[in-house]
Scaffold this motif. Sequence first.
Motif, mmCIF file in Angstrom:
data_model
loop_
_atom_site.group_PDB
_atom_site.id
_atom_site.type_symbol
_atom_site.label_atom_id
_atom_site.label_comp_id
_atom_site.label_asym_id
_atom_site.label_seq_id
_atom_site.Cartn_x
_atom_site.Cartn_y
_atom_site.Cartn_z
ATOM 1 N N LEU A 178 0.826 -1.212 0.000
ATOM 2 C CA LEU A 178 0.000 0.000 0.000
ATOM 3 C C LEU A 178 0.859 1.260 0.000
ATOM 4 O O LEU A 178 0.462 2.295 -0.539
ATOM 5 C CB LEU A 178 -0.928 -0.021 1.215
ATOM 6 C CG LEU A 178 -2.051 1.013 1.268
ATOM 7 C CD1 LEU A 178 -2.986 0.854 0.087
ATOM 8 C CD2 LEU A 178 -2.820 0.883 2.578
ATOM 9 N N ARG A 179 2.035 1.188 0.582
ATOM 10 C CA ARG A 179 2.885 2.383 0.659
ATOM 11 C C ARG A 179 3.330 2.874 -0.722
ATOM 12 O O ARG A 179 3.733 4.029 -0.863
ATOM 13 C CB ARG A 179 4.105 2.126 1.538
ATOM 14 C CG ARG A 179 5.050 1.056 1.026
ATOM 15 C CD ARG A 179 6.264 0.911 1.942
ATOM 16 N NE ARG A 179 7.146 -0.159 1.501
ATOM 17 C CZ ARG A 179 7.009 -1.433 1.853
ATOM 18 N NH1 ARG A 179 6.018 -1.781 2.676
ATOM 19 N NH2 ARG A 179 7.852 -2.342 1.413
ATOM 20 N N ARG A 180 3.268 2.000 -1.746
ATOM 21 C CA ARG A 180 3.598 2.466 -3.094
ATOM 22 C C ARG A 180 2.604 3.534 -3.551
ATOM 23 O O ARG A 180 2.943 4.395 -4.361
ATOM 24 C CB ARG A 180 3.589 1.278 -4.066
ATOM 25 C CG ARG A 180 4.738 0.303 -3.878
ATOM 26 C CD ARG A 180 6.042 0.887 -4.431
ATOM 27 N NE ARG A 180 5.958 1.158 -5.852
ATOM 28 C CZ ARG A 180 6.198 0.259 -6.806
ATOM 29 N NH1 ARG A 180 6.520 -0.999 -6.473
ATOM 30 N NH2 ARG A 180 6.127 0.591 -8.075
ATOM 31 N N LEU A 181 1.391 3.450 -3.029
ATOM 32 C CA LEU A 181 0.381 4.463 -3.338
ATOM 33 C C LEU A 181 0.469 5.641 -2.382
ATOM 34 O O LEU A 181 0.579 6.798 -2.800
ATOM 35 C CB LEU A 181 -1.018 3.852 -3.279
ATOM 36 C CG LEU A 181 -2.198 4.820 -3.419
ATOM 37 C CD1 LEU A 181 -2.196 5.483 -4.794
ATOM 38 C CD2 LEU A 181 -3.518 4.109 -3.173
ATOM 39 N N THR A 182 0.418 5.357 -1.085
ATOM 40 C CA THR A 182 0.362 6.443 -0.104
ATOM 41 C C THR A 182 1.645 7.261 -0.077
ATOM 42 O O THR A 182 1.619 8.449 0.247
ATOM 43 C CB THR A 182 0.069 5.888 1.297
ATOM 44 O OG1 THR A 182 1.080 4.921 1.657
ATOM 45 C CG2 THR A 182 -1.295 5.212 1.338
ATOM 46 N N GLY A 183 2.767 6.628 -0.437
ATOM 47 C CA GLY A 183 4.025 7.364 -0.435
ATOM 48 C C GLY A 183 4.075 8.482 -1.450
ATOM 49 O O GLY A 183 4.892 9.410 -1.328
ATOM 50 N N ALA A 184 3.232 8.427 -2.458
ATOM 51 C CA ALA A 184 3.203 9.459 -3.494
ATOM 52 C C ALA A 184 2.129 10.509 -3.243
ATOM 53 O O ALA A 184 1.966 11.435 -4.056
ATOM 54 C CB ALA A 184 2.987 8.809 -4.860
ATOM 55 N N LEU A 185 1.388 10.377 -2.145
ATOM 56 C CA LEU A 185 0.303 11.305 -1.852
ATOM 57 C C LEU A 185 0.737 12.346 -0.835
ATOM 58 O O LEU A 185 1.626 12.113 -0.002
ATOM 59 C CB LEU A 185 -0.909 10.544 -1.309
ATOM 60 C CG LEU A 185 -1.544 9.496 -2.219
ATOM 61 C CD1 LEU A 185 -2.693 8.819 -1.497
ATOM 62 C CD2 LEU A 185 -2.002 10.101 -3.541
ATOM 63 N N GLN A 186 0.069 13.491 -0.882
ATOM 64 C CA GLN A 186 0.265 14.515 0.139
ATOM 65 C C GLN A 186 -0.719 14.236 1.271
ATOM 66 O O GLN A 186 -1.930 14.365 1.096
ATOM 67 C CB GLN A 186 0.026 15.911 -0.433
ATOM 68 C CG GLN A 186 0.190 17.032 0.586
ATOM 69 C CD GLN A 186 -0.182 18.387 0.018
ATOM 70 O OE1 GLN A 186 -0.413 18.530 -1.184
ATOM 71 N NE2 GLN A 186 -0.270 19.383 0.884
#
Length: 321
Positions: A178-186
């Motif tokens: 999941l961090r592959r997604l959340t890591g790119a979010l503000q």
Amino acid sequence: MTAYEPLGDPGAGTVPAPGAAPAAYDAVVLAGGAARRLGGADKPGVRVGGRALLDRVLAACAGARTTVVVADHRPTVRTVTWAREDPPGGGPLAALAAGLRQTTAEHVVVLSADLPFLAGRTVGALLSALAASDADGVLLSDADGRDQPLVAAYRASALRRGLATLTEDRAGLAGLPLRRLTGALQLTRVTDAVASFDCDTWDDIATARARIREHGHVLDEWISAAKDELGIDLDVDTGLLLDLARDAAHGVARPAAPLTTFLVGYAAGRAGGGPEAVAEAARKAAALAQRWAEEAAETGTPARGKPDMAPDATPDTRPDA
């Protein structure tokens, strides 16, 4: 989560009071994990306080316009939309994508199905914080500062953009963390040690079960469980009903307490239901109990019809007695 400190009240912590009014939202609940640390048990169906963990989470997001549960079908106390990641067991990112496809609201609450103390207040605070910011999402962090991306409110558009980017060079999302997604979010964060408590192990389950039986919580937990079981979505003044039960027990006889509260519920139902009907029926019954006690005092008749019982032998039925 295995570390334990006294949990306090549900929704307590540093979650800010709601500011901007939350917009209409959908909810995606991920309930299809393997639960390896529980020996492969059906974690969403494990009961805490008489309610399945999944049902407890569904109660917290009851205000959602659409609630999507990503898992195999199962009985639930609330009506939901079902989805399944492809392939089943493909991980939380694939599950989130499957659930998101069933939503239309701009704001989406994303939750795991193992949060025994999540409350509607916390969901509302996440949504309000999101509405008041320019962030892509607002997530909880636990008492140790660890992010909980599955206790969060997101802008659906940001999630969809991120998922599209991740799939550009891949055949699918299975296996991606999941961090592959959340890591790119503000993202912004708020801390809530209670609502972020999740059940990964049997020790966590035991902790949750013990906590809800603590003196300060057991009554609220029981009422919530009973309303879910009976299909009742009604907020009533529990203090009013407890006072009535106490007055009936002390002024009439001990068995009068449960019988009177039953009759109040029946009368309120016949009057159309709702908090006002309950309050009016309770007021009438309390006045009757008071008149009954006054007559007993005037005539010297023992109020509870038991001459051998001391006047204070019946305990107060209020939880703080």
